[in-house]
Design an enzyme around this catalytic site. Structure first.
Site, mmCIF file in Angstrom:
data_model
loop_
_atom_site.group_PDB
_atom_site.id
_atom_site.type_symbol
_atom_site.label_atom_id
_atom_site.label_comp_id
_atom_site.label_asym_id
_atom_site.label_seq_id
_atom_site.Cartn_x
_atom_site.Cartn_y
_atom_site.Cartn_z
ATOM 1 N N ASP A 58 0.842 -1.190 0.000
ATOM 2 C CA ASP A 58 0.000 0.000 0.000
ATOM 3 C C ASP A 58 0.879 1.243 0.000
ATOM 4 O O ASP A 58 1.622 1.478 0.955
ATOM 5 C CB ASP A 58 -0.887 -0.027 1.257
ATOM 6 C CG ASP A 58 -1.748 1.215 1.375
ATOM 7 O OD1 ASP A 58 -1.945 1.925 0.367
ATOM 8 O OD2 ASP A 58 -2.233 1.485 2.490
ATOM 9 N N ASP A 101 0.480 5.159 -0.187
ATOM 10 C CA ASP A 101 -0.483 6.246 -0.119
ATOM 11 C C ASP A 101 0.253 7.557 -0.392
ATOM 12 O O ASP A 101 1.212 7.869 0.304
ATOM 13 C CB ASP A 101 -1.099 6.247 1.294
ATOM 14 C CG ASP A 101 -2.408 6.998 1.326
ATOM 15 O OD1 ASP A 101 -2.554 7.953 0.523
ATOM 16 O OD2 ASP A 101 -3.263 6.649 2.146
ATOM 17 N N ASP A 159 3.080 1.295 3.550
ATOM 18 C CA ASP A 159 2.448 1.080 4.841
ATOM 19 C C ASP A 159 2.678 -0.376 5.258
ATOM 20 O O ASP A 159 2.018 -1.299 4.769
ATOM 21 C CB ASP A 159 0.953 1.390 4.738
ATOM 22 C CG ASP A 159 0.271 1.313 6.100
ATOM 23 O OD1 ASP A 159 0.857 0.679 7.016
ATOM 24 O OD2 ASP A 159 -0.822 1.854 6.249
#
Ligand SMILES: [Zn+2]
Length: 324
Positions: free
Chosen positions: A94, A96, A266
């Site tokens: 992930d 972001d 993450d």
């Protein structure tokens, strides 16, 4: 990014714009084995432990409830409504854009723009490259999450990995990709060159000083001409780092690069197999963008391709201004 979607807009999105074709194949074929989570109010997906038996049932739920957010598990279960009978989990990364540790744009914390979304995309591409080249993985799906990218790997080899093995892969992929400092007889790997090209121009005097990079090496990295020579040198073969930055400069820079790379992803999402992720095809109501499967990632532009129709209609009515 485009402001929050109203309940009325969510309703219209699921009734008029959403279709089962928005669901990626890798979700459809395992739909009934996934735990679904719904966010009804914007406070997070608190309605969990749901099993959805079919695409038709999912469509019914989406149209009826027009949820604020829809999530499904990275794990497959025999009984997803009890999170029981674990059958395996995708390997997920992930990235972001709002959490990138170093950004070339002027975004404040928590904000994203075209530039940092592009940086998140490049980073995800780099991760995919390592997974492909060094781990031989093939089934990789890119999902635009609304504010960044998910990379979801479904090769059979990764499905049964435990949390510790996932953490090890993450460590290797996200942080430990820096080649040995010794002179190698071959060139720097492509993913390393890509990351360096992306990262080096973003490093400020303060960041470099804090990382213990010596003065002379800092001057090289902060001079546009010398940095360009260094980056081009990376394409030609090894040795350019030691030549330009000397041993200590190279070591300190590599420590910094490793730390920044690790912060790009993450870690909790990769390691925790109980995670639920935003469902591709669903609406990210906070920013009024679609979370979606990206088929051609290289040319994907979220600001034209992930914008629901109701947003363009708002603009033509002059209700909201685009904030970027
Ligand atoms: Zn930005």
């Amino acid at each position: 990014m485009f402001g929050e979607a109203t309940l009325e807009e969510r309703r219209r999105f699921y009734a008029e714009e959403w279709s089962p074709a928005e669901l990626p194949e890798f979700i459809v074929k395992s739909l009934s084995m996934r735990e679904f989570g719904f966010d009804h109010s914007g406070a997070g997906p608190s309605d969990r432990y749901n099993r959805i038996a079919s695409v038709a049932q999912l469509q019914g739920v989406l149209v009826r409830l027009a949820p604020y957010g829809v999530y499904s598990s990275v794990s497959l279960y025999r009984t997803p409504e009890r999170r029981d009978g674990w059958l395996g989990a995708e390997l997920v990364f992930d990235v972001d854009a709002k959490d990138l540790p170093v950004r070339g744009c002027g975004c404040a914390k928590g904000e994203v723009c075209e530039l940092c979304l592009e940086e998140a995309k490049q980073h995800v591409l780099g991760i995919a490259e390592v997974l492909r080249e060094d781990f031989g993985l093939k089934e990789m799906h890119f999902v635009y999450s609304g504010r960044g990218y998910h990379l979801r790997v479904t090769d059979r080899e990764v499905l049964e990995l435990g949390s510790r093995e996932r953490a090890e892969i993450l460590d290797y992929v996200a942080a430990g990709v820096v080649p040995e400092l010794s002179e190698l007889s071959f060139g720097y790997p492509a993913h390393f060159r890509r990351r360096m090209r992306l990262l080096l121009p973003r490093l400020s005097e303060a960041v470099l000083r804090e990382a213990g990079v010596p003065k002379r090496a800092r001057e090289v990295l902060l001079s546009e001409g010398e940095l360009e020579e260094l980056v081009q040198g990376l394409e030609k073969g090894t040795g350019v780092l030691a030549r330009k930055l000397k041993k200590k400069g190279t070591e300190k820079l590599m420590e910094l690069v490793r730390r920044i790379n690790a912060e790009m992803v993450d870690a909790k999402v990769t390691v925790d197999v109980k995670r639920i992720l935003r469902l591709p095809g669903s609406l990210h109501s906070k920013v009024s963008m679609k979370c979606m499967l990206v088929r051609k990632i290289e040319s994907f532009d979220p600001l034209s391709q992930a914008v629901p129709k109701f947003v363009s209609e708002r603009e033509s009515k002059g209700i909201y201004k685009r904030e970027i």
